[in-house]
Design an enzyme around this catalytic site. Structure first.
Site, PDB file in Angstrom:
ATOM      1  N   HIS A  81       0.894  -1.178   0.192  1.00 12.42           N
ATOM      2  CA  HIS A  81      -0.603  -0.234  -0.347  1.00 12.42           C
ATOM      3  C   HIS A  81       0.422   1.416  -0.133  1.00 12.42           C
ATOM      4  O   HIS A  81       0.121   1.792  -0.657  1.00 12.42           O
ATOM      5  CB  HIS A  81      -1.191   0.099   0.844  1.00 12.42           C
ATOM      6  CG  HIS A  81      -1.671   0.807   0.835  1.00 12.42           C
ATOM      7  ND1 HIS A  81      -2.218   2.068   1.249  1.00 12.42           N
ATOM      8  CD2 HIS A  81      -2.880   0.710   0.525  1.00 12.42           C
ATOM      9  CE1 HIS A  81      -2.857   2.608   1.685  1.00 12.42           C
ATOM     10  NE2 HIS A  81      -3.366   2.338   0.622  1.00 12.42           N
ATOM     11  N   CYS A  82       2.280   0.513   0.732  1.00 12.80           N
ATOM     12  CA  CYS A  82       3.144   2.387   0.353  1.00 12.80           C
ATOM     13  C   CYS A  82       3.835   3.333  -0.386  1.00 12.80           C
ATOM     14  O   CYS A  82       4.266   3.798  -0.789  1.00 12.80           O
ATOM     15  CB  CYS A  82       3.918   1.889   1.480  1.00 12.80           C
ATOM     16  SG  CYS A  82       3.674   1.692   3.342  1.00 12.80           S
TER      17      CYS A  82
END
Ligand code: KQY
Length: 367
Positions: free
Chosen positions: A356-357
């Protein structure tokens, strides 16, 4: 580039949920040798696998420095992946890219938050970060999306999750940290979020995951599954340093109502590990004054919650951990209409974050 002086809410724009239709996924090619071991070569292989997994479902654009352009272009050798040259200081597109907002008549714009490398000179992860501060604007310019800029208001995309129906989840550990916006009160921070994302309710979890390098980004700890339902990283082990964090988050989530006056259903996702970097892995990272040091005794903040939605699938990290299979089963149960694709996440985790990052979805225009 068009920079607007109004706010998204004033103009009728809002941040859609991550599961809404997307036109593409943005990523940045990792290469920073004081963050990624062995000059970034192992993580580049993991990054290629991640980009290709996403490209099965939607187009991907990978931003890359001039120095690595040829290498990235050659390795990302599938038609659905576009490679564009954008200078950067590291690969965390969730945090340095724009937060896209949409309206109901088919327009897409972007919020370009101020960025200070997760804390500036008070606990930040590297300096300088000037090239990172220009990533969001460059992405918006490439896409011809008008830009909102929050001059002086620091925020990373990984520190927020929204349900697309007026509620945002974040953590006090990050957004109220003195190294982000010490000049603003909680209420003033809520007001900025409300104006720029068109949210009406903010749920404040006390902390994120233990030893997360970002001062507790919510995207490594708790996310929306759908409106009214969240997934929380979880341990039942009182010896796990995350135990009090999970308990405190659960108390908040069970005692809150969202913007639509719903109580929340809380699903639990086991935390893998404990995971540690090996001596050898740490030794492969360049030592640079002012950059985050790697230490094999420090617990890694691995989390299956750090997945991303794409069109028709969720892409989640695996860690060669006994809990990988259970995590996949939980995700498949929660998302029966999505394919669940697990991608090796250890090399990504060694750099301090995960799927996600490293990604930023661009929503499709809604009509
Ligand atoms: O998790 C993120 N959103 C970013 C992590 C940055 C780590 C840099 N070493």
């Amino acid at each position: 580039m068009t920079t607007l002086t109004s706010t998204p809410r004033a103009d009728g724009f809002y941040m859609p949920a991550e599961w809404a239709a997307q036109t593409q996924m943005w990523m940045i090619w990792p290469e920073r040798p004081d963050n990624w071991r062995l000059g970034g070569k192992p993580v580049q292989a993991a990054h290629v696998a991640l980009a290709k997994a996403i490209a099965r479902f939607e187009p991907v654009t990978v931003a890359v420095s001039a120095a690595q352009y040829d290498n990235a272009r050659a390795r990302l050798d599938v038609p659905n992946i576009r490679v564009v040259e954008i200078s950067n200081d590291d690969a965390w597109m969730r945090d340095t890219g724009p937060t896209f907002v949409i309206n109901d008549t088919g327009e897409v714009r972007g919020v370009d938050w101020a960025f200070n490398a997760w804390g500036g000179f008070d606990g930040g992860l590297y300096s300088p970060w000037q090239r990172d501060t220009q990533v969001a604007g460059k992405v918006l310019e490439i896409e011809r999306c008008p830009r909102y800029h929050t001059e002086g208001f620091v925020l990373e995309g990984g520190s927020i999750h929204v349900d697309g129906e007026g509620t945002l989840i974040t953590t006090e550990e990050c957004l109220l940290n003195r190294n982000r916006n010490p000049h603003l009160s909680r209420e003033q921070i809520e007001a900025v979020l409300s104006e720029h994302l068109a949210v009406d309710k903010i749920i404040w979890l006390p902390h994120g995951l233990f030893n997360d390098e970002t001062d507790g980004h919510v995207d490594n700890f708790c996310c929306y599954v759908r409106p009214g339902e969240v997934l929380l990283a979880w341990t039942d082990d009182p010896e796990n340093p995350n135990y009090p964090r999970c308990q405190a988050a659960l108390r908040v989530l069970e005692n809150t109502r969202d913007a639509r006056d719903r109580t929340l259903i809380v699903h639990k996702m086991p935390i893998p590990g404990p995971l540690y970097a090996t001596e050898e892995e740490c030794a492969g990272v360049d030592l640079v004054a002012g950059s985050q040091e790697r230490n094999p005794s420090v617990r890694l903040a691995g989390s299956y919650v750090n997945f991303v939605f794409v069109n028709g699938a969720v892409i989640a990290p695996s860690f060669a951990d006994p809990l990988d299979a259970e995590a996949e089963t939980i995700l498949q149960r929660l998302f029966p209409d999505h394919e669940v694709v697990m991608v090796p996440g250890r090399e990504l985790l060694l750099g301090g974050g995960n799927i996600h990052c490293l990604t930023q979805q661009q929503p499709a225009p809604a009509r």
